[in-house]
Design an enzyme around this catalytic site. Structure first.
Site, PDB file in Angstrom:
ATOM      1  N   ASN A 188       0.781  -1.234   0.000  1.00 33.62           N
ATOM      2  CA  ASN A 188       0.000   0.000   0.000  1.00 33.62           C
ATOM      3  C   ASN A 188       0.816   1.289   0.000  1.00 33.62           C
ATOM      4  O   ASN A 188       0.260   2.363   0.134  1.00 33.62           O
ATOM      5  CB  ASN A 188      -0.960   0.009   1.191  1.00 33.62           C
ATOM      6  CG  ASN A 188      -2.011  -1.071   1.057  1.00 33.62           C
ATOM      7  OD1 ASN A 188      -2.436  -1.389  -0.047  1.00 33.62           O
ATOM      8  ND2 ASN A 188      -2.414  -1.662   2.154  1.00 33.62           N
ATOM      9  N   CYS A 189       2.108   1.190  -0.178  1.00 34.62           N
ATOM     10  CA  CYS A 189       2.981   2.364  -0.205  1.00 34.62           C
ATOM     11  C   CYS A 189       2.779   3.130  -1.516  1.00 34.62           C
ATOM     12  O   CYS A 189       2.771   2.541  -2.599  1.00 34.62           O
ATOM     13  CB  CYS A 189       4.425   1.903  -0.060  1.00 34.62           C
ATOM     14  SG  CYS A 189       5.657   3.170  -0.410  1.00 34.62           S
TER      15      CYS A 189
END
Length: 121
Positions: free
Chosen positions: A15-16
């Site tokens: 999710n970065c």
């Protein structure tokens, strides 16, 4: 240059935002890759040590992230390669993202122009 037989591996966290940009760049350029989520799958100490030897712990350790900033002052003090590897192994979110393994070298972080140079013939 990346050869046809080499499938790059991109290491990071799903999710970065920077990871999303790097993966989108690879996909937009039709570059096949494998993804290793080190938050879910972990990371081997030997791999971290090899990366630190190649690129330096100062480049690999993400000191700007929340995980590092939330460390105690004692954990942040007297940083060296061994301590950085231990911290990154214990908390992989402290590894700068992404790490792109091209087989013969690693790229740390994402800049489109660096990826372009790495994949150009």
């Amino acid at each position: 240059m990346v050869t046809e037989s080499t499938t790059p591996v991109i290491y990071g966290i799903k999710n970065c935002d920077t990871m999303k940009k790097a993966r989108a760049w690879l996909e937009a350029h039709d570059i096949a890759y494998a993804f290793h989520d080190y938050r879910a799958a972990g990371i081997e100490r030997a791999r971290l040590e090899a990366w630190v030897e190649e690129v330096g712990w100062e480049k690999l350790l993400n000191r700007a992230g929340t995980t590092f900033r939330n460390l105690s002052d004692a954990d942040k003090a007297d940083m060296d390669a061994g301590k950085a590897v231990r911290l990154m192994e214990e908390q992989p979110a402290m590894i700068k993202r992404p790490v792109l393994d091209l087989g013969d070298r690693r790229l740390v972080g994402f800049k489109p122009e660096i990826y372009e140079a790495a994949f150009s013939a």
